[in-house]
Design a protein around this motif. Structure first.
Motif, short mmCIF file in Angstrom:
data_model
loop_
_atom_site.label_atom_id
_atom_site.label_comp_id
_atom_site.label_asym_id
_atom_site.label_seq_id
_atom_site.Cartn_x
_atom_site.Cartn_y
_atom_site.Cartn_z
N ALA A 129 41.83 32.58 38.94
CA ALA A 129 43.24 32.56 39.33
C ALA A 129 43.85 31.20 39.00
O ALA A 129 43.16 30.19 38.99
CB ALA A 129 43.40 32.84 40.82
N CYS A 141 41.66 39.06 43.06
CA CYS A 141 40.52 38.35 42.46
C CYS A 141 39.19 39.08 42.57
O CYS A 141 38.44 39.13 41.58
CB CYS A 141 40.44 36.93 43.00
SG CYS A 141 41.73 35.87 42.29
N VAL A 149 47.09 37.59 45.29
CA VAL A 149 46.03 36.93 44.50
C VAL A 149 44.69 37.10 45.21
O VAL A 149 43.67 37.42 44.59
CB VAL A 149 46.36 35.44 44.28
CG1 VAL A 149 45.21 34.70 43.62
CG2 VAL A 149 47.63 35.29 43.46
#
Length: 171
Positions: free
Chosen positions: A72, A38, A34
């Motif tokens: 996210a 991002c 993640v």
């Protein structure tokens, strides 16, 4: 930025992220993927699942900024229809669904999970199952995942860069 394992970097590179992609990670662990994804997203988002409360807490801490900005989401859930429904994710569609070193697709038939993947993929989407197994299991895992994908009606493509393998499944 905390240390990021090479298998996570290789997976993110394999995804070929478009800035508008909607991504779903199965088994996010501490949220390293993640964190890498991002900055690649503009209007896109990444949703990360893990069934472990400890992993979810680590992933949320590591990605607090992107979560706050809506880029996210980190969700405590197993990859089942019931858990995704309870989390409000059952109606979502994703361009890319991926996992890193998750046993799901090679330790059993995974029929229900692959059917769930198919229901969550947007048109033209793909499933990415990536592994960097210890020892000599790379070929065994690649063969088992490929067979599971084929049984479920996915066309698999293998990407090898030992000790890493990515199996990309297209419905």
């Amino acid at each position: 930025m905390a240390a990021v394992p090479e298998r996570v970097r290789q997976t993110v590179a394999l995804l070929g992220v478009d800035p508008a992609d909607r991504l779903l990670e199965i088994g996010c662990g501490g949220g390293a993927a993640v964190e890498l994804l991002c900055p690649l997203l503009d209007t896109g988002t990444v949703t990360a699942l893990d069934r472990s409360p400890t992993a979810v807490a680590r992933a949320l801490g590591r990605n607090a900024g992107p979560v706050r900005r809506g880029r996210a989401a980190v969700v405590r859930a197993a990859f089942t229809a019931a858990d995704l429904d309870a989390a409000g994710l059952s109606g979502e569609r994703y361009d890319k669904i991926f996992s890193i070193d998750v046993n799901l697709f090679w330790t059993g038939p995974a029929d229900a999970e692959l059917a769930l993947v198919r229901s969550l993929l947007a048109p033209g989407g793909a499933l990415y199952a990536c592994y960097e197994p210890p020892g000599q299991r790379l070929e065994e895992i690649a063969a088992r995942v490929t067979a599971a994908f084929e049984r479920a009606g996915f066309t698999p493509e293998l990407v090898r860069a030992a000790p890493f393998v990515g199996i990309v499944g297209h419905p």
